[in-house]
Design a protein around this motif. Sequence first.
Motif, mmCIF file in Angstrom:
data_model
loop_
_atom_site.group_PDB
_atom_site.id
_atom_site.type_symbol
_atom_site.label_atom_id
_atom_site.label_comp_id
_atom_site.label_asym_id
_atom_site.label_seq_id
_atom_site.Cartn_x
_atom_site.Cartn_y
_atom_site.Cartn_z
ATOM 1 N N UNK A 1 15.881 11.409 11.363
ATOM 2 C CA UNK A 1 15.725 12.856 11.568
ATOM 3 C C UNK A 1 14.749 13.160 12.703
ATOM 4 N N UNK A 2 13.656 12.427 12.757
ATOM 5 C CA UNK A 2 12.681 12.646 13.823
ATOM 6 C C UNK A 2 13.261 12.357 15.192
ATOM 7 N N UNK A 3 14.020 11.275 15.279
ATOM 8 C CA UNK A 3 14.601 10.914 16.570
ATOM 9 C C UNK A 3 15.778 11.806 16.950
ATOM 10 N N UNK A 4 16.450 12.404 15.968
ATOM 11 C CA UNK A 4 17.516 13.364 16.286
ATOM 12 C C UNK A 4 16.942 14.582 17.008
ATOM 13 N N UNK A 5 15.742 15.008 16.608
ATOM 14 C CA UNK A 5 15.086 16.137 17.281
ATOM 15 C C UNK A 5 14.769 15.792 18.730
ATOM 16 N N UNK A 6 14.252 14.584 18.930
ATOM 17 C CA UNK A 6 13.938 14.144 20.294
ATOM 18 C C UNK A 6 15.219 14.010 21.108
ATOM 19 N N UNK A 7 16.243 13.448 20.492
ATOM 20 C CA UNK A 7 17.534 13.263 21.160
ATOM 21 C C UNK A 7 18.101 14.611 21.609
ATOM 22 N N UNK A 8 18.007 15.623 20.736
ATOM 23 C CA UNK A 8 18.504 16.951 21.082
ATOM 24 C C UNK A 8 17.778 17.547 22.271
ATOM 25 N N UNK A 9 16.461 17.366 22.312
ATOM 26 C CA UNK A 9 15.669 17.883 23.427
ATOM 27 C C UNK A 9 16.069 17.198 24.727
ATOM 28 N N UNK A 10 16.141 15.857 24.711
ATOM 29 C CA UNK A 10 16.486 15.143 25.928
ATOM 30 C C UNK A 10 17.938 15.370 26.330
ATOM 31 N N UNK A 11 18.794 15.692 25.382
ATOM 32 C CA UNK A 11 20.172 16.036 25.725
ATOM 33 C C UNK A 11 20.188 17.331 26.544
ATOM 34 N N UNK A 12 19.378 18.305 26.138
ATOM 35 C CA UNK A 12 19.276 19.554 26.901
ATOM 36 C C UNK A 12 18.787 19.279 28.320
ATOM 37 N N UNK A 13 17.759 18.456 28.445
ATOM 38 C CA UNK A 13 17.205 18.134 29.758
ATOM 39 C C UNK A 13 18.240 17.407 30.603
ATOM 40 N N UNK A 14 18.931 16.447 30.018
ATOM 41 C CA UNK A 14 19.936 15.669 30.741
ATOM 42 C C UNK A 14 21.081 16.558 31.218
ATOM 43 N N UNK A 15 21.543 17.452 30.351
ATOM 44 C CA UNK A 15 22.619 18.367 30.746
ATOM 45 C C UNK A 15 22.169 19.269 31.892
ATOM 46 N N UNK A 16 20.937 19.729 31.842
ATOM 47 C CA UNK A 16 20.392 20.550 32.916
ATOM 48 C C UNK A 16 20.359 19.764 34.225
ATOM 49 N N UNK A 17 19.892 18.524 34.160
ATOM 50 C CA UNK A 17 19.804 17.701 35.370
ATOM 51 C C UNK A 17 21.181 17.400 35.951
ATOM 52 N N UNK A 18 22.172 17.199 35.097
ATOM 53 C CA UNK A 18 23.530 16.954 35.581
ATOM 54 C C UNK A 18 24.071 18.168 36.331
#
Length: 110
Positions: A86-103
């Motif tokens: 659960x803790x890493x899912x939160x981090x994963x969601x945040x970095x997914x947003x950042x990655x999508x923005x960078x793409x």
Amino acid sequence: MGVSKTEHFTDEQNELAILAKAMSHPARIAIIEHLIKVDSCICGDIVNELPLAQPTVSQHLKELKNAGLIKGSFEGTTICYCINEAGFEKIKGFFKQVTEYLEKKKSECC
């Protein structure tokens, strides 16, 4: 030193900051990497993997557990630790947003 004004930020922002702070030490990164490698282990095994004293490792485990990045359960007189998904899912969601923005911004220059 001023007091942090965490009440000015969302619960999600505060949670992510706690998770990031818990991961902000190389020993904690090493602990997480070890738990991923072995899938679970007891505290003594982690102590053998790191160049740190047992009380120091225990403090790092406590920080990771308090942040919600690892879980621990008693097995006899030892504690078995594992990754808290659960803790890493939160981090994963945040970095997914950042990655999508960078793409999206890949072709633009600022």
